[in-house]
Enzyme design. Sequence first.
Site, PDB file in Angstrom:
ATOM      1  N   LYS A   1      62.086 -37.698 -44.747  1.00  0.00           N
ATOM      2  CA  LYS A   1      63.008 -37.415 -43.652  1.00  0.00           C
ATOM      3  C   LYS A   1      62.745 -36.067 -42.971  1.00  0.00           C
ATOM      4  O   LYS A   1      62.725 -35.985 -41.738  1.00  0.00           O
ATOM      5  CB  LYS A   1      64.451 -37.531 -44.150  1.00  0.00           C
ATOM      6  CG  LYS A   1      64.847 -39.017 -44.282  1.00  0.00           C
ATOM      7  CD  LYS A   1      66.109 -39.244 -45.044  1.00  0.00           C
ATOM      8  CE  LYS A   1      65.966 -38.979 -46.513  1.00  0.00           C
ATOM      9  NZ  LYS A   1      64.968 -39.843 -47.210  1.00  0.00           N
TER      10      LYS A   1
ATOM     11  N   SER B   1      54.762  -9.471 -20.484  1.00  0.00           N
ATOM     12  CA  SER B   1      54.154  -8.764 -21.615  1.00  0.00           C
ATOM     13  C   SER B   1      54.972  -7.518 -21.913  1.00  0.00           C
ATOM     14  O   SER B   1      55.530  -6.898 -21.003  1.00  0.00           O
ATOM     15  CB  SER B   1      52.721  -8.381 -21.247  1.00  0.00           C
ATOM     16  OG  SER B   1      52.303  -7.265 -22.007  1.00  0.00           O
TER      17      SER B   1
ATOM     18  N   LYS C   1      52.056  -8.716 -16.054  1.00  0.00           N
ATOM     19  CA  LYS C   1      51.723 -10.036 -16.577  1.00  0.00           C
ATOM     20  C   LYS C   1      52.751 -11.127 -16.289  1.00  0.00           C
ATOM     21  O   LYS C   1      53.950 -10.885 -16.286  1.00  0.00           O
ATOM     22  CB  LYS C   1      51.538  -9.939 -18.092  1.00  0.00           C
ATOM     23  CG  LYS C   1      50.318  -9.155 -18.487  1.00  0.00           C
ATOM     24  CD  LYS C   1      49.067  -9.981 -18.438  1.00  0.00           C
ATOM     25  CE  LYS C   1      48.845 -10.591 -19.775  1.00  0.00           C
ATOM     26  NZ  LYS C   1      47.736 -11.474 -19.846  1.00  0.00           N
TER      27      LYS C   1
ATOM     28  N   GLU D   1      51.503 -22.825 -23.582  1.00  0.00           N
ATOM     29  CA  GLU D   1      50.712 -22.507 -24.789  1.00  0.00           C
ATOM     30  C   GLU D   1      51.438 -22.982 -26.051  1.00  0.00           C
ATOM     31  O   GLU D   1      50.813 -23.478 -26.989  1.00  0.00           O
ATOM     32  CB  GLU D   1      50.465 -21.008 -24.876  1.00  0.00           C
ATOM     33  CG  GLU D   1      49.509 -20.498 -23.813  1.00  0.00           C
ATOM     34  CD  GLU D   1      49.481 -18.977 -23.772  1.00  0.00           C
ATOM     35  OE1 GLU D   1      48.449 -18.403 -24.071  1.00  0.00           O
ATOM     36  OE2 GLU D   1      50.516 -18.357 -23.449  1.00  0.00           O
TER      37      GLU D   1
ATOM     38  N   THR E   1      34.504 -33.057 -14.495  1.00  0.00           N
ATOM     39  CA  THR E   1      34.040 -33.579 -15.778  1.00  0.00           C
ATOM     40  C   THR E   1      33.326 -32.404 -16.425  1.00  0.00           C
ATOM     41  O   THR E   1      32.751 -31.565 -15.711  1.00  0.00           O
ATOM     42  CB  THR E   1      33.067 -34.771 -15.618  1.00  0.00           C
ATOM     43  OG1 THR E   1      31.915 -34.312 -14.915  1.00  0.00           O
ATOM     44  CG2 THR E   1      33.688 -35.936 -14.856  1.00  0.00           C
ATOM     45  N   HIS E   2      33.396 -32.304 -17.738  1.00  0.00           N
ATOM     46  CA  HIS E   2      32.835 -31.144 -18.459  1.00  0.00           C
ATOM     47  C   HIS E   2      33.415 -29.833 -17.929  1.00  0.00           C
ATOM     48  O   HIS E   2      32.764 -28.793 -17.993  1.00  0.00           O
ATOM     49  CB  HIS E   2      31.314 -31.099 -18.371  1.00  0.00           C
ATOM     50  CG  HIS E   2      30.644 -32.402 -18.649  1.00  0.00           C
ATOM     51  ND1 HIS E   2      30.202 -32.777 -19.897  1.00  0.00           N
ATOM     52  CD2 HIS E   2      30.376 -33.471 -17.831  1.00  0.00           C
ATOM     53  CE1 HIS E   2      29.664 -33.984 -19.845  1.00  0.00           C
ATOM     54  NE2 HIS E   2      29.775 -34.442 -18.599  1.00  0.00           N
TER      55      HIS E   2
ATOM     56  N   TYR F   1      60.795 -48.093 -54.623  1.00  0.00           N
ATOM     57  CA  TYR F   1      61.289 -46.755 -54.293  1.00  0.00           C
ATOM     58  C   TYR F   1      60.740 -45.741 -55.290  1.00  0.00           C
ATOM     59  O   TYR F   1      60.716 -45.982 -56.499  1.00  0.00           O
ATOM     60  CB  TYR F   1      62.827 -46.702 -54.321  1.00  0.00           C
ATOM     61  CG  TYR F   1      63.334 -45.314 -53.977  1.00  0.00           C
ATOM     62  CD1 TYR F   1      63.503 -44.924 -52.656  1.00  0.00           C
ATOM     63  CD2 TYR F   1      63.580 -44.374 -54.975  1.00  0.00           C
ATOM     64  CE1 TYR F   1      63.913 -43.641 -52.336  1.00  0.00           C
ATOM     65  CE2 TYR F   1      63.988 -43.093 -54.660  1.00  0.00           C
ATOM     66  CZ  TYR F   1      64.150 -42.725 -53.337  1.00  0.00           C
ATOM     67  OH  TYR F   1      64.546 -41.457 -53.026  1.00  0.00           O
TER      68      TYR F   1
ATOM     69  N   ASN G   1      52.760 -14.797 -18.081  1.00  0.00           N
ATOM     70  CA  ASN G   1      52.013 -15.595 -19.057  1.00  0.00           C
ATOM     71  C   ASN G   1      52.575 -17.019 -19.176  1.00  0.00           C
ATOM     72  O   ASN G   1      53.784 -17.210 -19.145  1.00  0.00           O
ATOM     73  CB  ASN G   1      52.067 -14.927 -20.440  1.00  0.00           C
ATOM     74  CG  ASN G   1      51.283 -13.631 -20.464  1.00  0.00           C
ATOM     75  OD1 ASN G   1      50.278 -13.492 -19.770  1.00  0.00           O
ATOM     76  ND2 ASN G   1      51.750 -12.680 -21.256  1.00  0.00           N
TER      77      ASN G   1
ATOM     78  N   GLN H   1      61.889 -39.263 -50.653  1.00  0.00           N
ATOM     79  CA  GLN H   1      62.924 -38.369 -50.137  1.00  0.00           C
ATOM     80  C   GLN H   1      62.338 -37.345 -49.150  1.00  0.00           C
ATOM     81  O   GLN H   1      63.046 -36.851 -48.273  1.00  0.00           O
ATOM     82  CB  GLN H   1      63.582 -37.648 -51.320  1.00  0.00           C
ATOM     83  CG  GLN H   1      64.659 -36.675 -50.934  1.00  0.00           C
ATOM     84  CD  GLN H   1      65.462 -36.250 -52.136  1.00  0.00           C
ATOM     85  OE1 GLN H   1      66.252 -37.028 -52.671  1.00  0.00           O
ATOM     86  NE2 GLN H   1      65.276 -35.035 -52.588  1.00  0.00           N
TER      87      GLN H   1
END
Length: 490
Positions: free
Chosen positions: A337, A289, A295, A302, A167-168, A329, A297, A334
């Site tokens: 969509k 990288s 690296k 992400e 927690t935290h 309408y 990653n 339009q």
Amino acid sequence: MPQKQRKQGNERVQLLWGGRFKKPLAEEALRFSSSFSVDKRLWKQDILGSIAHAVMLGETGIISASEAKALVKGLLALMRDIEAGKVELEGPDEDIHSFVERKLREYVGEVAGKLHTARSRNDQVVTDFRLWCRDAVKQLAEAILKVQQALVEQAEQHIDTLLPGMTHLQHAQPVRLAHHLLAHFWALQRDLERLKDLLPRLNTSPLGAAALAGSGLPIDPELTARLLGFEKTAQNSMDAVSDRDFACELVFICALTMVHLSRLAEEIVLWSTPEFGFVTLDDAWCTGSSIMPQKRNPDIAELVRGKAALVIGALTQLLTLLKGLPLTYNRDLQEDKGIVFNAVDTTLACLSAMSQLVATATFNADRMRQALVRDFSTATDLADYLVRKGVPFREAHRIVGQLVLHLSELGKGLEDATLDDLRLFSDKFNGDALAVLQPEQSVERRKELAGTAKSSVVKQLRRARAEMKRTVIWLQRFPTISPDLKQICP
Ligand code: ARG
């Protein structure tokens, strides 16, 4: 002269509504107002809807049986040619509806002009859109199910893997990794249930509302609804053409699903740092990288976290698009969509990536167990021990807090404590107190309310599997066009 101009204009831009104009629409105005580049994705829904409409027009005698037959035949031929790549979705058309009607004329000649009887693009477009969204609901459910499957399979491998629950983002209490992974499962399960709940509202046919007030011709909206696999028909023609609640709900579900994926992605990013080292991503699902050769990653995770922003944005776009619109309408609609297509495309791509990221990841059980060493995460268990000896919890909390302070000042963990250390703070501690400090014992005491004890996690896994089975059955019974319509266009 005006006559000639009008004709020229209509020919040049192929509009469905040129009759009352003296001048052609400016080319830039057409380009500005055309939605064809976006709504061409609705071509199949538009043709299916048109076939159902043509069948209904024939059945009700609004057009002759032979005219209906000609329309259906032409629409089918067009559908096959688009499918086979013989007809490209290209042209100067205002939208997909104009395109389909223009092409149909090339197949069947003047009778094409009868297709739009008792129909407006206003009810047509929202029929197409609902059919598209219905398909999206199915695809989203299937994709969520795959992530759930990956989570459940990993959970099954890691019932006995312990790690610090947080927690935290601070070590709190030991938990089973299976329990942690299943927490993500249940969040996704709620997203699935929201999709199930949306379906009856989404699967309502607006076809027959025409422009806004309903049709003056003796149409049979129940028939078109049934042919297209809609559960029911709309209650109010004005609401039918202006309601986009179904789209908002769908995008909200996408946004919340993305929030869930993003939280999972964030944990994967954190857990794959060397500081945590809890997870190692498969080579196929992480990146390198261009400058630092060492690296690895977590770019995929992400990006999922990043793309959540786009889908949350889509929900704001759609609600804002609707909020000022009077009935019924308005051309603003339009823009709905593109927003929904982007939200659904992004969510589907993220679900697919995450299911594979999770399925191929390696969770490092030793690192997780190591993280529980000297982390004081069994302090609550020691307080509970005192509670069992009759000490009020508040008092027990203070005693164990003082013990933790004492030990940490000595550079020791709870597991290093001797009985003498414990008895410095309370004479209620006996020899059996040391055993409760074991994480393996700590998790086993948490049997209540879906806690992290083995029996509870195993029960949870069983329930998760049962939920997945229910979803599979729901998917098998998913609404689709009626057998009658399927017979016409297999
Ligand atoms: N392309 C329009 C849309 O996507 C449908 C056409 C309705 N146009 C109209 N002028 N009533 O909303």
